[in-house]
Design a protein around this motif. Structure first.
Motif, PDB file in Angstrom:
ATOM      1  N   LEU A   9       0.897  -1.122   0.098  1.00 36.83           N
ATOM      2  CA  LEU A   9       0.104   0.037  -0.062  1.00 36.83           C
ATOM      3  C   LEU A   9       0.959   1.239   0.041  1.00 36.83           C
ATOM      4  O   LEU A   9       0.621   2.179  -0.687  1.00 36.83           O
ATOM      5  CB  LEU A   9      -0.903   0.041   1.130  1.00 36.83           C
ATOM      6  CG  LEU A   9      -1.904  -0.825   1.304  1.00 36.83           C
ATOM      7  CD1 LEU A   9      -2.742  -0.858   2.560  1.00 36.83           C
ATOM      8  CD2 LEU A   9      -2.991  -0.634  -0.102  1.00 36.83           C
ATOM      9  N   ALA A  10       1.967   1.421   0.817  1.00 34.32           N
ATOM     10  CA  ALA A  10       2.756   2.390   0.824  1.00 34.32           C
ATOM     11  C   ALA A  10       3.386   2.781  -0.388  1.00 34.32           C
ATOM     12  O   ALA A  10       3.678   3.844  -0.884  1.00 34.32           O
ATOM     13  CB  ALA A  10       3.989   2.295   2.161  1.00 34.32           C
ATOM     14  N   THR A  11       3.945   1.457  -0.986  1.00 29.36           N
ATOM     15  CA  THR A  11       4.726   1.888  -2.492  1.00 29.36           C
ATOM     16  C   THR A  11       3.643   2.312  -3.624  1.00 29.36           C
ATOM     17  O   THR A  11       4.291   2.826  -4.470  1.00 29.36           O
ATOM     18  CB  THR A  11       5.766   0.591  -2.869  1.00 29.36           C
ATOM     19  OG1 THR A  11       4.836  -0.675  -2.876  1.00 29.36           O
ATOM     20  CG2 THR A  11       6.628   0.420  -1.691  1.00 29.36           C
ATOM     21  N   CYS A  12       2.406   1.818  -3.295  1.00 28.44           N
ATOM     22  CA  CYS A  12       1.557   2.014  -4.571  1.00 28.44           C
ATOM     23  C   CYS A  12       0.816   3.298  -4.318  1.00 28.44           C
ATOM     24  O   CYS A  12       0.375   3.913  -5.053  1.00 28.44           O
ATOM     25  CB  CYS A  12       0.482   0.954  -4.379  1.00 28.44           C
ATOM     26  SG  CYS A  12       0.955  -0.679  -4.991  1.00 28.44           S
ATOM     27  N   VAL A 157       6.592 -13.802  -4.083  1.00 32.95           N
ATOM     28  CA  VAL A 157       5.284 -13.664  -4.013  1.00 32.95           C
ATOM     29  C   VAL A 157       4.982 -12.075  -3.837  1.00 32.95           C
ATOM     30  O   VAL A 157       3.926 -11.502  -4.247  1.00 32.95           O
ATOM     31  CB  VAL A 157       4.858 -14.076  -2.666  1.00 32.95           C
ATOM     32  CG1 VAL A 157       3.447 -13.911  -2.152  1.00 32.95           C
ATOM     33  CG2 VAL A 157       4.731 -15.621  -2.860  1.00 32.95           C
ATOM     34  N   LEU A 158       5.860 -11.299  -3.067  1.00 34.79           N
ATOM     35  CA  LEU A 158       5.813  -9.908  -3.002  1.00 34.79           C
ATOM     36  C   LEU A 158       5.858  -9.167  -4.262  1.00 34.79           C
ATOM     37  O   LEU A 158       4.877  -8.237  -4.496  1.00 34.79           O
ATOM     38  CB  LEU A 158       6.801  -9.509  -1.831  1.00 34.79           C
ATOM     39  CG  LEU A 158       6.928  -7.993  -1.713  1.00 34.79           C
ATOM     40  CD1 LEU A 158       5.642  -7.431  -1.125  1.00 34.79           C
ATOM     41  CD2 LEU A 158       8.081  -7.642  -0.508  1.00 34.79           C
ATOM     42  N   LEU A 159       6.834  -9.428  -4.981  1.00 30.64           N
ATOM     43  CA  LEU A 159       6.985  -8.915  -6.296  1.00 30.64           C
ATOM     44  C   LEU A 159       5.878  -8.959  -6.979  1.00 30.64           C
ATOM     45  O   LEU A 159       5.223  -8.036  -7.999  1.00 30.64           O
ATOM     46  CB  LEU A 159       8.054  -9.345  -7.069  1.00 30.64           C
ATOM     47  CG  LEU A 159       9.516  -8.965  -6.387  1.00 30.64           C
ATOM     48  CD1 LEU A 159      10.467  -9.654  -7.124  1.00 30.64           C
ATOM     49  CD2 LEU A 159       9.497  -7.491  -6.214  1.00 30.64           C
ATOM     50  N   ALA A 164       0.804  -6.385  -9.341  1.00 23.32           N
ATOM     51  CA  ALA A 164      -0.663  -6.377  -9.689  1.00 23.32           C
ATOM     52  C   ALA A 164      -1.307  -5.174  -9.318  1.00 23.32           C
ATOM     53  O   ALA A 164      -2.074  -4.504  -9.689  1.00 23.32           O
ATOM     54  CB  ALA A 164      -1.177  -7.552  -9.109  1.00 23.32           C
ATOM     55  N   ALA A 165      -0.803  -4.716  -7.670  1.00 29.48           N
ATOM     56  CA  ALA A 165      -1.197  -3.551  -7.028  1.00 29.48           C
ATOM     57  C   ALA A 165      -0.927  -2.392  -7.681  1.00 29.48           C
ATOM     58  O   ALA A 165      -1.841  -1.477  -7.795  1.00 29.48           O
ATOM     59  CB  ALA A 165      -0.809  -3.811  -5.499  1.00 29.48           C
ATOM     60  N   GLY A 166       0.243  -2.405  -8.310  1.00 28.86           N
ATOM     61  CA  GLY A 166       0.508  -1.059  -8.994  1.00 28.86           C
ATOM     62  C   GLY A 166      -0.224  -0.951 -10.218  1.00 28.86           C
ATOM     63  O   GLY A 166      -0.627   0.283 -10.445  1.00 28.86           O
ATOM     64  N   VAL A 167      -0.556  -1.862 -10.853  1.00 30.76           N
ATOM     65  CA  VAL A 167      -1.345  -1.724 -12.175  1.00 30.76           C
ATOM     66  C   VAL A 167      -2.685  -1.281 -11.779  1.00 30.76           C
ATOM     67  O   VAL A 167      -3.276  -0.223 -12.426  1.00 30.76           O
ATOM     68  CB  VAL A 167      -1.256  -2.930 -12.813  1.00 30.76           C
ATOM     69  CG1 VAL A 167      -2.179  -2.739 -14.174  1.00 30.76           C
ATOM     70  CG2 VAL A 167       0.095  -3.396 -13.560  1.00 30.76           C
TER      71      VAL A 167
END
Length: 209
Positions: A9-12, A157-159, A164-167
């Protein structure tokens, strides 16, 4: 798992708010540009996690925990006061000490105003412009990954989740921005800072590994 979700969430956050600003200004972000931006962030995160993995082999778990906490704390405070940082950079960016390399100067411009990535004013983000934007948005990902990756093992898994979260963040932010009539001028970078602060204390509490 909770700390992983907080990290994502923080990176997105920056990608989401950037895309809202693009939507407000009616600048289109094609699917290819979304993928490039998210891919840049994921790759930078992957590199930082790899570097952190090497650090894990040379420091103890206890020391690694405090290194992770310290880096995340610094990143959180930087994000909380990002508005002031941008104001300072805008004031001093034209001084002789600033590096005059075109690519670096462009990335600095994007840091100050994400919509500057639309360099040709075409109202559509090209792949090249998306790459520069992705690099500018990935700076926090590098520091966060370096801190979080100490003692972390589920890198793949994190990547995948991060990409997916970034898109999703870019797509949803752009869609919301198109429906916003007036551009919000307030500084909301503190949201990312709060999430990083939460993550710092989660890592300190849960430990490494």
């Amino acid at each position: 798992m909770l700390d992983m979700l907080v990290l994502v969430l923080a990176t997105c956050c920056d990608s989401f708010f950037m895309s809202v600003a693009y939507g407000v200004k009616k600048i289109r972000i094609p699917a290819t540009a979304m993928i490039v931006i998210a891919f840049c962030g994921t790759m930078v995160l992957g590199v930082s996690l790899t570097l952190a993995g090497w650090v894990s082999h040379v420091v103890s778990d206890e020391f690694g925990k405090w290194i992770s906490f310290a880096i995340l704390l610094v990143l959180a405070l930087t994000s909380l006061f990002q508005g002031q940082v941008k104001h300072y950079v805008k004031k001093h960016k034209n001084r002789p000490l600033i590096i005059r390399f075109q690519g670096i100067s462009f990335v600095v411009d994007i840091f100050l105003d994400e919509t500057e990535a639309d360099q040709d004013h075409s109202k559509e983000l090209s792949v090249k412009e998306a790459f520069y934007l992705g690099v500018a948005l990935s700076l926090d990902s590098f520091g966060s990954g370096l801190a979080y990756g100490i003692g972390f093992t589920d890198v793949f898994v994190l990547l995948c989740i991060s990409f997916a979260a970034g898109v999703l963040a870019i797509w949803s932010g752009s869609a919301i921005g198109k429906r916003v009539v007036h551009h919000f001028q307030g500084d909301i970078s503190w949201i990312s800072g709060c999430l990083l602060l939460v993550l710092a204390f989660l890592r300190l509490k849960s430990g490494i590994g």
